[in-house]
Design an enzyme around this catalytic site. Sequence first.
Site, PDB file in Angstrom:
ATOM      1  CE  LYS A   1      46.719   9.088  39.077  1.00 25.15           C
ATOM      2  NZ  LYS A   1      46.678   8.250  40.166  1.00 25.15           N
ATOM      3  NE  ARG A   2      36.264  12.006  38.471  1.00 28.91           N
ATOM      4  CZ  ARG A   2      35.009  12.131  38.890  1.00 28.91           C
ATOM      5  NH1 ARG A   2      34.227  10.825  39.257  1.00 28.91           N
ATOM      6  NH2 ARG A   2      34.419  13.168  39.109  1.00 28.91           N
TER       7      ARG A   2
ATOM      8  CB  THR B   1      43.424   0.570  42.672  1.00 27.74           C
ATOM      9  OG1 THR B   1      42.603   1.430  42.209  1.00 27.74           O
ATOM     10  CG2 THR B   1      43.158   0.244  44.021  1.00 27.74           C
TER      11      THR B   1
ATOM     12  CE  LYS C   1      42.920  -0.998  38.781  1.00 22.62           C
ATOM     13  NZ  LYS C   1      41.999   0.202  38.803  1.00 22.62           N
TER      14      LYS C   1
END
Length: 844
Positions: free
Chosen positions: A570-571, A678, A682
């Site tokens: 993620k970021r 999100t 996944k």
Amino acid sequence: MAGVQSDHDKRKQISVRGIVAVESVVEVKKSFNRHVHYTLVKDRNVATPRDYYFALAHTVKDHLVSRWIRTQQYYYEKDPKRVYYLSLEYYMGRSLQNTMVNLGIQGSCDEALYQLGLDIEELESLEEDAGLGNGGLGRLAACFLDSMATLGLAAYGYGIRYEYGIFAQKIKNGEQIEEPDDWLRYGNPWEKARPEFMLPVNFYGRVEDTPEGRRKWVDTQVVFAMPYDNPIPGFRNNVVNTLRLWSAKSPVDFNLKFFNDGDYIQAVLDRNQAENISRVLYPNDNFFEGKELRLKQEYFMVAATLQDIIRRFKSAKFGSREAVRTSFKSFPDKVAIQLNDTHPSLAVPELMRVLLDVEGLPWDEAWDVTVRTCAYTNHTVLPEALERWPVSMLESILPRHMEIIYRINHTHLEQVAKRWPDDMDRMRRMSLIEEDGEKRVNMAHLSVVGSHAVNGVARIHSEIIKSDLFHDFYVMNPEKFQNKTNGITPRRWLLLCNPGLSDLICEKIGEEWAVHLDQLAKLKTWAKDPNFQRSVMKVKQENKLRLAEMLESEYGVRVNPASMFDIQVKRIHEYKRQLLNCLHIITLYNRIKKDPSAPFTPRTIMIGGKAAPGYHTAKQIIRLICYVGRIINSDPVVGDRLKVIYLENYRVTLAEKIMPAADLSEQISTAGTEASGTGNMKFMLNGALTIGTLDGANVEMAEEMGNENMFIFGMTVEEVEALKKKGYNAYDYYNNNAEIRQCLDQISSGYFSPGNPDQFKDLTDILLKYDRFFSLADFDAYIKMQDHVSEIYQNSSKWAEMCIYNIASSGKFSSDRTICDYAHDIWDVKPSWEKLPAPHETVS
């Protein structure tokens, strides 16, 4: 790789991907060769693999075009209410495979290229990612477009065609290096330029009165917005919607005096300034940067889009005849505009400007139309992420809009005063204009006031915006506030990226799950079945072997495919707490070093993500993880029991490889900071187990699968708030926990950076003195839960059962469900599950 079924064979056999018919294979080969010759002007002697990719893309696009045209004709004939999704980011990734899957022609294309002696996977890998987004917000927009097309909604995405997308990340000596993402250098086969629909967008100038008593914006600088249309195919329903991205073009006219002045060259060069507006995506995620160019980007997208929306509204065929709509009373009945965060919030004053100054509506009528048309999605509660534009900048660049915002605020505060007389503090809190320090416009407040619906993106997030961020607005208009929990498209995030698991699911429950994801719940019947458990884990192991092979070839690190693949992608941001993950890594390392003969569950820990270029702390976090990994990976005592890999240049295409291979998903943000997430969905859909806090969508995931199928740890939102009130002293945890103390002492003393002992002192200072995200307060609970994870992983049957429960509980987190909720509760449109006729079929 031995024991792994070839992707060619696997993809051919999955029926939901399309039946391989001999005639369609022949047709694909013929079309492919035609494009090599007539589109690319090459033959097989000189064509490169990239040429073959383009030939295949054009072949697939041939199947799209007639459906695309027919869909738009159908919308024109039926004149449904249209949905317009406005977003400054669309993280689309690659289009080729997704398009083949949605059209049901992947099997035929695969077989055709196999017969031509070409490897379809190699060609797919040559497509550039359309990286027109930073992270979750942009990827959500892409999933929503897929779902809107699959649900048959008359929907349009609008955004900017950035010449340079999110930067390509290189890691050199542990440091993030940003390289330009020149994704258009070879062209984009999917887009269609529409220069005939170019529209003017105005900046600067001044405002004057007209003889009719209206206000007029004059002496402006004009930039043109040129549309590029991208097809968005629904899943097997012959619907193809449109994503229209705007590119900035300079006005083409030249002042002839430049020829006389001899400054013609400079005049040509100056034109490029206008075109900078669509040059590059700002690489910030959850951080507001008040740059003039960014404001211009936001207005550029909004102004061009609203002109397009109004043109379509006016020229629609309605009733039994073609006519021009002149009354805007029906505008909210035919148009729904969704603002994806505050980036498109200038749509509110821009729509007001057009209705007032161009169409001549009175203020109250224009305001009623605007509010009933617009809706706003909030994506963050972090104060540094909320947009607040300086009034001085708006007055200069958009003088008419600033006038309108002032009047909106005046009318709004009159209503506040009527409800709460003499409550000046509330008036200050609820004003659109912030007066402390430099005067600024609070764009979130503008979006709330100018919309009929405001939603958060997970239930806990929506409660926080009601109880905290927008509490005063909620008390005033509770009916506006809603929750719309995010979702992901099962087409890309299971069917496309995990064919082995997709095939297995189809064998058990049929093929409808791809559009009705809640049918996965049927898999719970087999959660304890040893044969099904073995099948699921065999697919997982094949995916891990593929990822291990890629890691060895790209990173030169050989990992143990039997180890637990523990992944956080993620970021990079302090609130997402990659630092907490790093402390766990160091703790595991210290335990192995302390007692090398003790039993240990092997782990391969992967962390990936980009840091905003100006975010020093995030870049330091990347460096620390890389330095720690370097020490651990080269330590012979550790061996293959623990490996640490920093995944370079994390993006959609890499995510498609990672999600299917993950065993453990790290979702460890401080409770109350992650709006939804999100990535967590996944991983869940692909059978990874989650270790996480009760934050964002994790809360609802736990509800769907049961807490016993997740690894929940740490403080709740209420406990975080209580700790804030009490006062957080990180030294209490440092002094009372020997493992924390050892980790931080090693980091601060240069154990992991022997060449520069002070390299990471700033990170230990943050953890001990300035940590807004309370990492050390959750450390002990996190480590204990990680120990429990290791224990469960040793019980392969239990782990498999939990994996199946995760997959089977994913139905709620389909973006199809999310879009159905938006359609029903906000847009007032009805999804259509009907298929449009195929191009060769007669339209009834």
